[in-house]
Motif scaffolding. Structure first.
Motif, PDB file in Angstrom:
ATOM      1  N   VAL A 296       1.052  -0.859   0.223  1.00 16.32           N
ATOM      2  CA  VAL A 296      -0.347  -0.033  -0.218  1.00 16.32           C
ATOM      3  C   VAL A 296       1.125   1.767  -0.267  1.00 16.32           C
ATOM      4  O   VAL A 296       2.459   1.133   0.077  1.00 16.32           O
ATOM      5  CB  VAL A 296      -1.250   0.051   0.908  1.00 16.32           C
ATOM      6  N   ALA A 297       0.503   2.698   0.153  1.00 14.39           N
ATOM      7  CA  ALA A 297       1.348   3.462  -0.184  1.00 14.39           C
ATOM      8  C   ALA A 297       1.111   4.207   0.789  1.00 14.39           C
ATOM      9  O   ALA A 297      -0.734   4.832   1.579  1.00 14.39           O
ATOM     10  CB  ALA A 297       0.978   4.636  -1.575  1.00 14.39           C
ATOM     11  N   ALA A 314      -1.970  -0.088   6.770  1.00 13.85           N
ATOM     12  CA  ALA A 314      -3.386   0.719   6.166  1.00 13.85           C
ATOM     13  C   ALA A 314      -2.247   1.456   5.276  1.00 13.85           C
ATOM     14  O   ALA A 314      -1.451   2.210   5.801  1.00 13.85           O
ATOM     15  CB  ALA A 314      -3.884   1.683   7.305  1.00 13.85           C
ATOM     16  N   GLY A 315      -3.331   1.916   4.364  1.00 16.60           N
ATOM     17  CA  GLY A 315      -2.627   2.371   3.159  1.00 16.60           C
ATOM     18  C   GLY A 315      -3.376   4.414   2.924  1.00 16.60           C
ATOM     19  O   GLY A 315      -4.105   4.282   2.461  1.00 16.60           O
ATOM     20  N   GLN A 316      -2.326   5.206   3.540  1.00 20.92           N
ATOM     21  CA  GLN A 316      -3.359   6.595   3.529  1.00 20.92           C
ATOM     22  C   GLN A 316      -3.828   6.842   2.063  1.00 20.92           C
ATOM     23  O   GLN A 316      -4.343   8.277   2.117  1.00 20.92           O
ATOM     24  CB  GLN A 316      -2.660   7.799   4.958  1.00 20.92           C
ATOM     25  N   ARG A 317      -2.292   6.521   1.101  1.00 23.87           N
ATOM     26  CA  ARG A 317      -2.295   7.290   0.445  1.00 23.87           C
ATOM     27  C   ARG A 317      -3.370   6.545  -0.614  1.00 23.87           C
ATOM     28  O   ARG A 317      -3.094   7.154  -1.662  1.00 23.87           O
ATOM     29  CB  ARG A 317      -1.116   7.888  -0.392  1.00 23.87           C
ATOM     30  N   SER A 318      -2.785   5.111  -0.737  1.00 23.13           N
ATOM     31  CA  SER A 318      -3.638   4.642  -1.557  1.00 23.13           C
ATOM     32  C   SER A 318      -4.993   3.630  -1.292  1.00 23.13           C
ATOM     33  O   SER A 318      -5.541   3.339  -2.249  1.00 23.13           O
ATOM     34  CB  SER A 318      -2.719   2.934  -1.715  1.00 23.13           C
ATOM     35  N   ASP A 337      -5.534  -9.381  -2.434  1.00 30.97           N
ATOM     36  CA  ASP A 337      -5.277  -8.236  -2.689  1.00 30.97           C
ATOM     37  C   ASP A 337      -5.793  -7.173  -1.874  1.00 30.97           C
ATOM     38  O   ASP A 337      -6.482  -6.924  -0.987  1.00 30.97           O
ATOM     39  CB  ASP A 337      -6.092  -7.820  -4.597  1.00 30.97           C
ATOM     40  N   PRO A 338      -4.955  -5.951  -1.368  1.00 33.32           N
ATOM     41  CA  PRO A 338      -5.181  -4.951  -0.852  1.00 33.32           C
ATOM     42  C   PRO A 338      -6.996  -4.519  -1.520  1.00 33.32           C
ATOM     43  O   PRO A 338      -7.573  -4.822  -2.345  1.00 33.32           O
ATOM     44  CB  PRO A 338      -4.457  -3.625  -1.525  1.00 33.32           C
ATOM     45  N   VAL A 339      -7.521  -4.467  -0.604  1.00 27.58           N
ATOM     46  CA  VAL A 339      -8.813  -3.927   0.300  1.00 27.58           C
ATOM     47  C   VAL A 339      -9.114  -2.528   0.330  1.00 27.58           C
ATOM     48  O   VAL A 339      -8.571  -2.175   1.187  1.00 27.58           O
ATOM     49  CB  VAL A 339      -9.280  -4.665   1.315  1.00 27.58           C
ATOM     50  N   ALA A 340     -10.256  -1.780  -0.819  1.00 24.47           N
ATOM     51  CA  ALA A 340     -10.632  -0.909  -0.521  1.00 24.47           C
ATOM     52  C   ALA A 340     -10.769   0.275   0.564  1.00 24.47           C
ATOM     53  O   ALA A 340     -11.724  -0.854   1.243  1.00 24.47           O
ATOM     54  CB  ALA A 340     -11.213  -0.200  -1.964  1.00 24.47           C
ATOM     55  N   THR A 341     -10.749   1.078   0.894  1.00 23.36           N
ATOM     56  CA  THR A 341     -11.741   1.799   1.873  1.00 23.36           C
ATOM     57  C   THR A 341     -10.773   3.294   2.543  1.00 23.36           C
ATOM     58  O   THR A 341      -9.796   2.862   1.895  1.00 23.36           O
ATOM     59  CB  THR A 341     -10.991   1.371   3.545  1.00 23.36           C
ATOM     60  N   PRO A 342     -11.504   4.281   2.563  1.00 18.48           N
ATOM     61  CA  PRO A 342     -10.929   5.713   2.324  1.00 18.48           C
ATOM     62  C   PRO A 342     -10.141   5.877   3.822  1.00 18.48           C
ATOM     63  O   PRO A 342     -10.409   5.914   4.481  1.00 18.48           O
ATOM     64  CB  PRO A 342     -12.197   6.357   1.757  1.00 18.48           C
ATOM     65  N   THR A 343      -8.765   6.443   2.423  1.00 16.51           N
ATOM     66  CA  THR A 343      -8.312   7.113   3.496  1.00 16.51           C
ATOM     67  C   THR A 343      -7.811   6.770   5.418  1.00 16.51           C
ATOM     68  O   THR A 343      -7.789   7.372   6.196  1.00 16.51           O
ATOM     69  CB  THR A 343      -7.870   8.345   4.079  1.00 16.51           C
ATOM     70  N   PRO A 344      -7.310   5.244   4.851  1.00 18.76           N
ATOM     71  CA  PRO A 344      -7.277   4.496   6.686  1.00 18.76           C
ATOM     72  C   PRO A 344      -6.412   4.985   7.519  1.00 18.76           C
ATOM     73  O   PRO A 344      -4.554   4.786   6.810  1.00 18.76           O
ATOM     74  CB  PRO A 344      -7.483   2.978   6.488  1.00 18.76           C
TER      75      PRO A 344
END
Length: 351
Positions: A296-297, A314-318, A337-344
């Protein structure tokens, strides 16, 4: 309720104007760490750090605003949250909080104002007005990040007798006597680190006699001896969390210790990696095992599953979360794969 073998994971996020995040979100993880994200369960501005009451009934969250607040939220059987109340933190930009083992007090670090506040916790998890505030003072050589004190973490030691506060701005870790009857803090020791180190967070080893301090500005981790009878910390070995040939900017973010005490894991933003260290080598020496891609980014936060076998990043930027299996040898293997969630920016697995 989650199915057997599943557990809940709460996600804190930054909720600024350029973010799609809407506060605290709830996810479900299965026994392998695979996440299923759900909708928002609490609309709080910038809940950038979360903590759980010892009895598991209440979740506490900061609101990392100029006028800082902390929130108490009841955890319902279905995982949704009901706000109980909130209190001011008497400081700016609270970025970390923890609950005393007694369950009677909430401890909060205000980053921008460089102070630490104690809130009594009433019956049912309701927060009372602050009962004590400690103000740090000093600065460091980094003019952008250390122009003044910046309390970045506050947590009790495993016994609850002492409270430790990590200050990035003053390159210090403060150890306070904690009076459980009043909630007051009294400075006992101050550990001064090399100027410009920028300590961020520490995590205790399960033996209660070691701690691992993550240094944000230096992207390093320092093994500390800990005396549980006095609250004193003694530096031992400091190791880089970056490859020796990496020369670009990077900021260390979080440190965790596995429940069996074998491994210390840290995250780095910029290099976007997870470093794995061996804490219990046969020769007793703290050492780096390997550095892995975080997947993650900007991995601002990492957390372990309740059994310690899965690591979440937690990928804050990705805008996503990656889960890894931790092998008995300290290797990390991505679980899908990474799971999408906004700004974790904070992950709280709940047993």
């Amino acid at each position: 309720m989650p199915d057997e073998g599943e557990y809940r994971v709460y996600l804190g996020a930054y909720t600024g104007a350029d973010s799609a995040a809407d506060g605290i979100r709830s996810a479900t993880a299965d026994g392998r760490g695979s996440l299923r994200c759900a909708e928002s369960v609490a609309e709080i501005h910038d809940p950038s750090f979360l903590a759980l009451a010892p009895d598991g009934s209440t979740l506490f969250a900061v609101s990392e605003q100029r006028d800082g607040r902390v929130f108490a939220l009841q955890i319902r059987d279905d995982g949704t949250l009901r706000e109980l109340n909130s209190q001011p933190t008497l400081g700016a930009a609270p970025c970390h909080l923890s609950v005393h083992p007694s369950g009677k007090y909430l401890l909060t670090a205000n980053y921008e104002s460089g102070n630490v506040v104690v809130h009594p916790i009433d019956t049912g998890g309701v927060l009372r007005e602050p009962c004590h505030v400690v103000q740090h003072s000093g600065s460091g050589p980094n003019p952008q990040r250390q122009e003044g004190p910046h309390a970045h973490q506050v947590l009790p030691d495993p016994t609850g007798r002492f409270v430790l506060a990590v200050d990035l701005g003053t390159d210090s870790v403060y150890s306070y006597d904690f009076d459980e009857s009043s909630g007051h803090l009294a400075l006992r020791h101050e550990l001064s680190l090399r100027a410009g180190t920028g300590p961020r967070h520490l995590a205790f080893h399960p033996d209660g006699e070691r701690a691992y301090l993550l240094n944000e500005l230096a992207s390093s981790v320092t093994e500390l001896g800990y005396d549980p009878s006095s609250g004193a910390l003694e530096p031992r070995r400091t190791l880089s969390a970056l490859p020796p040939d990496y020369g670009r900017p990077s900021l260390a973010a979080e440190v965790v210790v596995t429940p069996d005490g074998r491994f210390v894991l840290t995250s780095n933003r910029g290099h976007d990696s997870i470093a794995v260290f061996r804490a219990d080598a046969s020769d007793g020496e703290f050492r780096l095992l390997g550095i892995h891609s975080a997947g993650v980014a900007e991995p601002r936060h990492i957390a372990l599953s309740p059994d310690g076998r899965v690591l979440f990043a937690a990928g804050q930027r990705s805008d996503d979360v990656q889960a890894f299996a931790i092998s008995p040898y300290g290797e990390l293997t991505p679980l899908g794969d990474p799971v999408a969630t906004p700004t974790p920016v904070c992950i709280l697995p709940v047993p």
